[in-house]
Scaffold this active site. Sequence first.
Site, PDB file in Angstrom:
ATOM      1  N   TRP A 187     -25.516  21.141  10.903  1.00  0.00           N
ATOM      2  CA  TRP A 187     -26.076  20.749  12.212  1.00  0.00           C
ATOM      3  C   TRP A 187     -27.558  21.035  12.299  1.00  0.00           C
ATOM      4  O   TRP A 187     -28.295  20.314  12.968  1.00  0.00           O
ATOM      5  CB  TRP A 187     -25.264  21.305  13.379  1.00  0.00           C
ATOM      6  CG  TRP A 187     -25.385  22.732  13.800  1.00  0.00           C
ATOM      7  CD1 TRP A 187     -25.470  23.798  12.974  1.00  0.00           C
ATOM      8  CD2 TRP A 187     -25.401  23.238  15.147  1.00  0.00           C
ATOM      9  NE1 TRP A 187     -25.509  24.960  13.723  1.00  0.00           N
ATOM     10  CE2 TRP A 187     -25.469  24.644  15.067  1.00  0.00           C
ATOM     11  CE3 TRP A 187     -25.341  22.663  16.406  1.00  0.00           C
ATOM     12  CZ2 TRP A 187     -25.494  25.469  16.190  1.00  0.00           C
ATOM     13  CZ3 TRP A 187     -25.364  23.480  17.516  1.00  0.00           C
ATOM     14  CH2 TRP A 187     -25.437  24.866  17.410  1.00  0.00           C
ATOM     15  N   ARG A 233     -14.658  24.735   6.402  1.00  0.00           N
ATOM     16  CA  ARG A 233     -15.139  24.479   7.764  1.00  0.00           C
ATOM     17  C   ARG A 233     -16.352  23.573   7.758  1.00  0.00           C
ATOM     18  O   ARG A 233     -17.112  23.551   6.803  1.00  0.00           O
ATOM     19  CB  ARG A 233     -15.489  25.786   8.457  1.00  0.00           C
ATOM     20  CG  ARG A 233     -16.583  26.605   7.773  1.00  0.00           C
ATOM     21  CD  ARG A 233     -16.724  27.949   8.456  1.00  0.00           C
ATOM     22  NE  ARG A 233     -17.895  28.701   8.043  1.00  0.00           N
ATOM     23  CZ  ARG A 233     -17.878  29.715   7.183  1.00  0.00           C
ATOM     24  NH1 ARG A 233     -16.751  30.051   6.587  1.00  0.00           N
ATOM     25  NH2 ARG A 233     -18.972  30.373   6.912  1.00  0.00           N
ATOM     26  N   GLY A 328     -20.977  26.649  14.905  1.00  0.00           N
ATOM     27  CA  GLY A 328     -22.412  26.933  14.803  1.00  0.00           C
ATOM     28  C   GLY A 328     -22.785  28.153  15.623  1.00  0.00           C
ATOM     29  O   GLY A 328     -23.829  28.744  15.411  1.00  0.00           O
ATOM     30  N   ASP A 330     -21.840  31.407  15.759  1.00  0.00           N
ATOM     31  CA  ASP A 330     -21.162  32.581  15.214  1.00  0.00           C
ATOM     32  C   ASP A 330     -22.108  33.760  15.355  1.00  0.00           C
ATOM     33  O   ASP A 330     -23.152  33.762  14.712  1.00  0.00           O
ATOM     34  CB  ASP A 330     -20.757  32.354  13.760  1.00  0.00           C
ATOM     35  CG  ASP A 330     -21.895  31.780  12.929  1.00  0.00           C
ATOM     36  OD1 ASP A 330     -22.615  30.889  13.411  1.00  0.00           O
ATOM     37  OD2 ASP A 330     -22.079  32.263  11.804  1.00  0.00           O
ATOM     38  N   GLU A 528     -35.813  31.760  13.756  1.00  0.00           N
ATOM     39  CA  GLU A 528     -34.496  31.116  13.880  1.00  0.00           C
ATOM     40  C   GLU A 528     -34.006  31.161  15.334  1.00  0.00           C
ATOM     41  O   GLU A 528     -33.334  30.246  15.804  1.00  0.00           O
ATOM     42  CB  GLU A 528     -33.562  31.924  12.970  1.00  0.00           C
ATOM     43  CG  GLU A 528     -32.112  31.685  13.065  1.00  0.00           C
ATOM     44  CD  GLU A 528     -31.336  32.895  12.554  1.00  0.00           C
ATOM     45  OE1 GLU A 528     -31.812  34.046  12.658  1.00  0.00           O
ATOM     46  OE2 GLU A 528     -30.229  32.662  12.048  1.00  0.00           O
TER      47      GLU A 528
HETATM   48  O1  LIG Z   1     -29.285  28.237  10.326  1.00  0.00           O
HETATM   49  C1  LIG Z   1     -28.155  28.192   9.520  1.00  0.00           C
HETATM   50  C2  LIG Z   1     -26.938  28.720  10.243  1.00  0.00           C
HETATM   51  O2  LIG Z   1     -27.155  30.138  10.439  1.00  0.00           O
HETATM   52  C3  LIG Z   1     -26.153  30.840  11.165  1.00  0.00           C
HETATM   53  O3  LIG Z   1     -24.884  30.801  10.582  1.00  0.00           O
HETATM   54  C4  LIG Z   1     -24.751  30.921   9.159  1.00  0.00           C
HETATM   55  O4  LIG Z   1     -24.654  32.284   8.799  1.00  0.00           O
HETATM   56  C5  LIG Z   1     -23.410  32.942   9.023  1.00  0.00           C
HETATM   57  C6  LIG Z   1     -23.477  34.327   8.435  1.00  0.00           C
HETATM   58  O5  LIG Z   1     -23.842  34.322   7.097  1.00  0.00           O
HETATM   59  C7  LIG Z   1     -22.262  32.118   8.426  1.00  0.00           C
HETATM   60  O6  LIG Z   1     -21.011  32.732   8.643  1.00  0.00           O
HETATM   61  C8  LIG Z   1     -22.260  30.735   9.057  1.00  0.00           C
HETATM   62  O7  LIG Z   1     -21.176  29.987   8.609  1.00  0.00           O
HETATM   63  C9  LIG Z   1     -23.580  30.090   8.694  1.00  0.00           C
HETATM   64  O8  LIG Z   1     -23.647  28.796   9.265  1.00  0.00           O
HETATM   65  C10 LIG Z   1     -26.027  30.199  12.529  1.00  0.00           C
HETATM   66  O9  LIG Z   1     -25.102  30.891  13.334  1.00  0.00           O
HETATM   67  C11 LIG Z   1     -25.623  28.735  12.397  1.00  0.00           C
HETATM   68  O10 LIG Z   1     -25.572  28.130  13.655  1.00  0.00           O
HETATM   69  C12 LIG Z   1     -26.708  28.014  11.568  1.00  0.00           C
HETATM   70  O11 LIG Z   1     -26.286  26.707  11.314  1.00  0.00           O
END
Ligand SMILES: OC[C@H]1O[C@H](O[C@H]2O[C@H](CO)[C@@H](O)[C@H](O)[C@H]2O)[C@H](O)[C@@H](O)[C@@H]1O
Length: 603
Positions: A187, A233, A328, A330, A528
């Site tokens: 996303w 996922r 997204g 998390d 971020e």
């Molecule tokens: O910007 C990239 C993504 O970063 C976060 O999530 C990511 O990191 C988490 C922990 O390592 C992982 O579990 C998750 O699946 C990843 O997508 C953020 O929360 C996401 O929204 C974003 O796409």
Amino acid sequence: MLSLGRSAQAKMLLAKTLRQWAHLRYNFCLARAARRLSNKYSQIYCYGPLLHTVQMAKLFPDSKTFVDMKLKASPEKTMELFEAFMASTNNTPTNDQIRKFVDDNFGAKGTELEVWTPTDWVEHPAFLDLVNDPDLKQWGVDLNNIWKELGRKMKDDVHKNPEYYSIIPVPNPVIIPGGRFIEFYYWDSYWIIRGLLYSEMRDTARGMIENFMSIVQRIGFIPNGGRVYYWGRSQPPLLAGMVKSYVDFTKDDRFAINALDVLEHEFEYFINNHSVQAKGYNLAVYRDSSKGPRPESYSEDIETAATFNTDEDKENHYSELKSAAESGMDFSSRWYINEEGTNVGNLSVTKTRSIVPVDLNSILYWNAKIIAEFHAKAGNVDKMTEYETKAQKIKEAIQAVLWNEEAGCWLDYDLINEKPRDYFVTSNLAPLWVKAYNISDTDKISASVLNYIEKNKLDTFPGGIPNTLYQTGEQWDFPNVWAPLQYIIIEGLDNLGTPDAKQLSKRWGHRWVKSNFAAYRDSRAMFEKYDAEKFGGHGGGGEYGVQKGFGWTNGVIIEWLAKYGHEISLSNTGAAGPSSRFLSLLGVTAVALIGAFAGHLIW
Ligand SMILES: OC[C@H]1O[C@H](O[C@H]2O[C@H](CO)[C@@H](O)[C@H](O)[C@H]2O)[C@H](O)[C@@H](O)[C@@H]1O
């Protein structure tokens, strides 16, 4: 309607048969590719004793490090060596022994990618000419330069020996989010691609979209990010939105028409794998389909699962966490349902699969609308009608289940307690963005939603709209503010089109640009996530430190420099003053202005 001649009818029939045949071929190839993918890599990067042993030894400060490391030998050979290693250590290796095993058998993380300067990068994209303020213009130049730092290309060896890496091979170079996120994310790429289009980097944007299309063809859906350990996922399905953005910019209708098979496939994948019944309507939930803890946050998940006694309960907990990652968001209290049916608690009450989310269903509505629009371009009247009907059905379900008359907004729906979740979360406003409501209700919705915004005091935060109003320490809760959700709300209010909604949208858009600029001016970094309570402050919390780079943040700012750059001035407060509706909040605004002065800028 035009009456078609015989040869036109024959052509349409042939096109339809070819499409159906392509679909069948797809399904066959996809199933084969998915089987291959899960067998080959899974025992190392996705689950099993090797992953468990290494990740529970906590060798690295960030659990993601290990799963991004390259294999020195084939997966089969590595597993043989691992079994011998475990036997030689009586199945109880020390951390030093595990570290040595990893050093001997794995190379450094991220070696599969090289920094890539986009070949279509231009020094002075036209959006810069739309920006009046000299400091903002220079910032636009800097942001355009950052694309070169975030460009990555896969080394040839990845294509020759994919099984040595956790990266999912794709044909074209990508723009990554940055920081610990050294691969593409699904996303995130929507806002990155829009930023690239405003930066006139159409080839890079198209290349990224074609990568996603090739992934749907190979795997059947788009995983959360470009690693095999994300295989169970996805993320909010924005591929159709990416294609639409590209086509709106380039007017390349052929590209839209050629994308139709893939877009339909992805849409059907989401519907088939995420459907639930709520109040007799079909809607979708976020839902992961793999087993075990998240490979990239393995020990973290094992630790939060410690409160559960049975393997089944632990497994359910992992699924809830991975489903939250699919959203997204998390992690967040948005996904908490405790014994009393409220959102108070911690990660252990995460129940993502039992919450019908406003954003996912709105995005699926938008997918169906886009597919219908592209079929119209192709002259496929039946298909256009089929997808229009699907869109209308989703819209009806959103209206019946998620719209809440009392709150005056859309709310997520709790399937366990069969009740709406009356908590503010930015995604409650997602239907505005994609127009997933009856347009004839615009005035009523506008009044209700503006009242909802006022009731929740959303205009009182100098650093942007917080993702929720509940502070849990998780990164998708208060006070963190995220660019994609600012975009969804602010563009949503603009789309709504009433004077009050448009005025608020503009003021919040200006404020976001200025607040991001203040953070950049102070730290020379794009973040971020940001801090709602502090104009120009970055966010924090969650399981990793705040990341810099940053793909989606830069994309949103570039688009809004193009949109608002002619009217924002850093030294002028009057460009988008508050509407009378918000003057009642003047007291709080005064506090915010003091905060802004402390940050040397006025929003
Ligand atoms: O910007 C990239 C993504 O970063 C976060 O999530 C990511 O990191 C988490 C922990 O390592 C992982 O579990 C998750 O699946 C990843 O997508 C953020 O929360 C996401 O929204 C974003 O796409």
